[in-house]
Design an enzyme around this catalytic site. Sequence first.
Site, PDB file in Angstrom:
ATOM      1  N   ARG A  25      29.072  29.230  20.151  1.00 34.78           N
ATOM      2  CA  ARG A  25      27.941  28.841  19.552  1.00 34.78           C
ATOM      3  C   ARG A  25      28.300  28.027  18.148  1.00 34.78           C
ATOM      4  O   ARG A  25      29.523  28.201  17.619  1.00 34.78           O
ATOM      5  CB  ARG A  25      26.915  30.012  19.319  1.00 34.78           C
ATOM      6  N   SER A  27      27.423  29.157  14.715  1.00 34.09           N
ATOM      7  CA  SER A  27      27.172  29.612  13.409  1.00 34.09           C
ATOM      8  C   SER A  27      28.893  29.892  13.159  1.00 34.09           C
ATOM      9  O   SER A  27      29.642  29.828  13.721  1.00 34.09           O
ATOM     10  CB  SER A  27      26.534  31.050  13.827  1.00 34.09           C
ATOM     11  N   LYS A  97      28.742  43.426  21.577  1.00 34.63           N
ATOM     12  CA  LYS A  97      27.348  44.110  21.468  1.00 34.63           C
ATOM     13  C   LYS A  97      26.083  43.081  21.861  1.00 34.63           C
ATOM     14  O   LYS A  97      25.226  43.576  22.010  1.00 34.63           O
ATOM     15  CB  LYS A  97      27.085  44.653  19.960  1.00 34.63           C
ATOM     16  N   ASP A  98      26.286  41.871  21.876  1.00 37.51           N
ATOM     17  CA  ASP A  98      25.142  40.854  22.085  1.00 37.51           C
ATOM     18  C   ASP A  98      24.975  40.500  23.553  1.00 37.51           C
ATOM     19  O   ASP A  98      24.121  40.016  23.956  1.00 37.51           O
ATOM     20  CB  ASP A  98      25.226  39.595  21.187  1.00 37.51           C
ATOM     21  N   THR A 136      16.958  45.017   6.946  1.00 35.31           N
ATOM     22  CA  THR A 136      17.728  45.260   8.293  1.00 35.31           C
ATOM     23  C   THR A 136      16.460  45.110   9.474  1.00 35.31           C
ATOM     24  O   THR A 136      15.303  45.357   9.227  1.00 35.31           O
ATOM     25  CB  THR A 136      18.457  46.633   8.572  1.00 35.31           C
ATOM     26  N   LEU A 139      16.584  48.204  14.651  1.00 39.28           N
ATOM     27  CA  LEU A 139      15.719  49.806  14.772  1.00 39.28           C
ATOM     28  C   LEU A 139      16.711  50.856  14.632  1.00 39.28           C
ATOM     29  O   LEU A 139      16.467  52.119  14.158  1.00 39.28           O
ATOM     30  CB  LEU A 139      14.996  49.802  16.011  1.00 39.28           C
ATOM     31  N   ARG A 140      17.918  50.662  15.254  1.00 45.24           N
ATOM     32  CA  ARG A 140      18.951  51.606  15.382  1.00 45.24           C
ATOM     33  C   ARG A 140      19.321  52.166  13.810  1.00 45.24           C
ATOM     34  O   ARG A 140      19.474  53.265  13.517  1.00 45.24           O
ATOM     35  CB  ARG A 140      20.398  51.197  16.095  1.00 45.24           C
ATOM     36  N   ARG A 141      19.633  51.181  12.954  1.00 44.14           N
ATOM     37  CA  ARG A 141      20.055  51.557  11.700  1.00 44.14           C
ATOM     38  C   ARG A 141      18.846  52.103  10.856  1.00 44.14           C
ATOM     39  O   ARG A 141      19.138  52.879  10.073  1.00 44.14           O
ATOM     40  CB  ARG A 141      20.429  50.177  10.935  1.00 44.14           C
ATOM     41  N   ARG A 158      15.857  38.504   8.486  1.00 42.57           N
ATOM     42  CA  ARG A 158      16.374  37.739   9.683  1.00 42.57           C
ATOM     43  C   ARG A 158      17.461  36.788   9.359  1.00 42.57           C
ATOM     44  O   ARG A 158      17.564  36.417   8.304  1.00 42.57           O
ATOM     45  CB  ARG A 158      15.143  37.030  10.424  1.00 42.57           C
ATOM     46  N   GLY A 159      18.090  36.171  10.501  1.00 41.30           N
ATOM     47  CA  GLY A 159      18.992  34.781  10.128  1.00 41.30           C
ATOM     48  C   GLY A 159      20.283  35.299  10.350  1.00 41.30           C
ATOM     49  O   GLY A 159      20.598  36.609  10.567  1.00 41.30           O
ATOM     50  N   ASN A 160      21.307  34.377  10.228  1.00 39.60           N
ATOM     51  CA  ASN A 160      22.720  34.744  10.555  1.00 39.60           C
ATOM     52  C   ASN A 160      23.341  35.296   9.249  1.00 39.60           C
ATOM     53  O   ASN A 160      22.602  35.396   8.307  1.00 39.60           O
ATOM     54  CB  ASN A 160      23.505  33.687  10.911  1.00 39.60           C
ATOM     55  N   THR A 163      22.642  33.469   5.885  1.00 37.97           N
ATOM     56  CA  THR A 163      21.308  33.548   5.525  1.00 37.97           C
ATOM     57  C   THR A 163      21.147  34.612   5.022  1.00 37.97           C
ATOM     58  O   THR A 163      20.410  34.761   3.982  1.00 37.97           O
ATOM     59  CB  THR A 163      20.483  33.219   6.802  1.00 37.97           C
ATOM     60  N   ARG A 164      21.350  35.739   5.545  1.00 32.54           N
ATOM     61  CA  ARG A 164      21.072  37.079   4.886  1.00 32.54           C
ATOM     62  C   ARG A 164      21.613  37.518   3.550  1.00 32.54           C
ATOM     63  O   ARG A 164      21.162  38.033   2.640  1.00 32.54           O
ATOM     64  CB  ARG A 164      21.464  38.188   5.783  1.00 32.54           C
ATOM     65  N   CYS A 252      19.851  45.878  24.001  1.00 36.16           N
ATOM     66  CA  CYS A 252      20.506  46.006  22.529  1.00 36.16           C
ATOM     67  C   CYS A 252      19.675  45.903  21.543  1.00 36.16           C
ATOM     68  O   CYS A 252      19.790  46.104  20.302  1.00 36.16           O
ATOM     69  CB  CYS A 252      21.403  44.384  22.202  1.00 36.16           C
TER      70      CYS A 252
HETATM   71  C1  DPM Z   1      22.629  43.589  18.089  1.00 37.99           C
HETATM   72  C2  DPM Z   1      21.933  44.089  17.006  1.00 37.99           C
HETATM   73  C3  DPM Z   1      22.303  43.287  15.889  1.00 37.99           C
HETATM   74  C4  DPM Z   1      23.048  42.104  16.101  1.00 37.99           C
HETATM   75  C5  DPM Z   1      21.448  45.521  16.939  1.00 37.99           C
HETATM   76  C6  DPM Z   1      21.791  46.484  16.410  1.00 37.99           C
HETATM   77  C7  DPM Z   1      21.851  43.464  14.205  1.00 37.99           C
HETATM   78  C8  DPM Z   1      20.372  42.995  13.989  1.00 37.99           C
HETATM   79  C9  DPM Z   1      20.155  43.209  12.662  1.00 37.99           C
HETATM   80  C10 DPM Z   1      22.567  44.020  19.369  1.00 37.99           C
HETATM   81  N1  DPM Z   1      23.121  42.343  17.463  1.00 37.99           N
HETATM   82  O1  DPM Z   1      22.877  46.526  15.487  1.00 37.99           O
HETATM   83  O2  DPM Z   1      21.164  47.839  16.231  1.00 37.99           O
HETATM   84  O3  DPM Z   1      20.796  43.860  11.743  1.00 37.99           O
HETATM   85  O4  DPM Z   1      18.994  42.684  12.269  1.00 37.99           O
HETATM   86  C11 DPM Z   1      25.033  40.791  15.613  1.00 37.99           C
HETATM   87  C12 DPM Z   1      26.031  40.803  14.413  1.00 37.99           C
HETATM   88  C13 DPM Z   1      27.584  40.913  14.956  1.00 37.99           C
HETATM   89  C14 DPM Z   1      27.185  40.803  16.355  1.00 37.99           C
HETATM   90  C15 DPM Z   1      25.755  41.054  12.932  1.00 37.99           C
HETATM   91  C16 DPM Z   1      25.562  42.754  12.600  1.00 37.99           C
HETATM   92  C17 DPM Z   1      28.664  40.958  14.113  1.00 37.99           C
HETATM   93  C18 DPM Z   1      29.576  42.189  14.679  1.00 37.99           C
HETATM   94  C19 DPM Z   1      30.009  42.448  15.987  1.00 37.99           C
HETATM   95  C20 DPM Z   1      23.682  40.988  15.322  1.00 37.99           C
HETATM   96  N2  DPM Z   1      26.025  40.711  16.646  1.00 37.99           N
HETATM   97  O5  DPM Z   1      25.339  43.576  13.176  1.00 37.99           O
HETATM   98  O6  DPM Z   1      25.686  42.767  11.221  1.00 37.99           O
HETATM   99  O7  DPM Z   1      30.683  41.380  16.525  1.00 37.99           O
HETATM  100  O8  DPM Z   1      29.960  43.529  16.550  1.00 37.99           O
END
Ligand code: DPM
Length: 350
Positions: A25, A27, A97-98, A136, A139-141, A158-160, A163-164, A252
Amino acid sequence: MADGPYKYIRDADGNVSRVIRVGTRKSQLARIQTDSVVEKLKELHPDVHFEIVAMSTTGDKILDTALSKIGEKSLFTKELENALEKNEVDLVVHSLKDLPTVLPVGFTIGSVSYTVFSSTSEESFILKVAEIVVGTSSLRRAAQLKKRFPHLEFKDIRGNLNTRLKKLDEKDDFSAIILAAAGLRRMGWENRISQILGPEDCMYAVGQGALAVEVRARDQDILEMVSVLNDSDTVLRCISERAFLKHLEGGCSVPVAVYTEIKNSQLYLTGAVYSLDGSDSLKETMQTSISSDNQEKVDEKVQRVGITALKVSEAAQDAAVKLGVDLGNLLLSKGAKEILTVARQLNDAR
Ligand code: DPM
């Protein structure tokens, strides 16, 4: 030279070799992750020619929609999987995790590693001022931190990553945000972290911090090539986490968190589910032995929770799956399903 579905290159001596195309991707984080994996693969396969192909995905375009609203549709992976299917690329690097715990037929995760890119799983807290509104959309956090720090206020962000951080710096809406430490470290922004959150504060998401390489499941050569990236501890930890999530039928975006550790050939898995405000929760730990006999055959092409990990003990992988399923069953027997169903309904109604 016959091109067929693949791309070839001829060097000065007239030797023909296949070009391995790596999809990513666009980003900044995705590019950094892909570059690191390609660097490592080049080191391990100096004679292979790699080419990086960057693509826009629907996921990028709708990043401004909260993940928790997107649900489990694999928007970040669909276009890249189409490209894999059409042989336009040969492998794709993702944050594990994605990736859903069940991949579409024909695809598999050929390697899982924390070590390719010195990564860790924990969460990090970036703080601005004393009166705290935490950004954030996880929901988990939010659930875990609401429970532990009731004075904090939470708001969707929101956003990458770029952006955040920009929203945190330039707007007054947020005084802190929570992000995976791994992403910040990969971007070179570790100095922005105010505090690392350990598992007692906030357990992480399934697969967090691990890089995954997705390939066509039938592509034995590529599968073998990327398997050099596998580090066995990461593979086993992530397999147990994904088996746990899959057994809970979680995706996720549900408030499910984990913590894994390997000590003295024992794999420990802690898993938890939360109500949206964290007031209701279930958390348990189980362990299994993952000691392996070195004589064992380890190159069977078996896919477990989307992962085909060559060079990692099959018996240990099976034990990791069983650990995840067993822990899932334990939490289900205590009412996890009800907690998650209510959380999903409330979130959909938001
Ligand atoms: C998933 C979540 C988030 C990402 C849900 C979660 C965070 C979304 C948010 C499944 N994917 O963690 O509960 O905070 O709004 C994501 C990030 C990374 C991979 C960024 C992050 C980088 C770290 C990695 C977004 N996906 O979580 O801060 O490679 O594990």
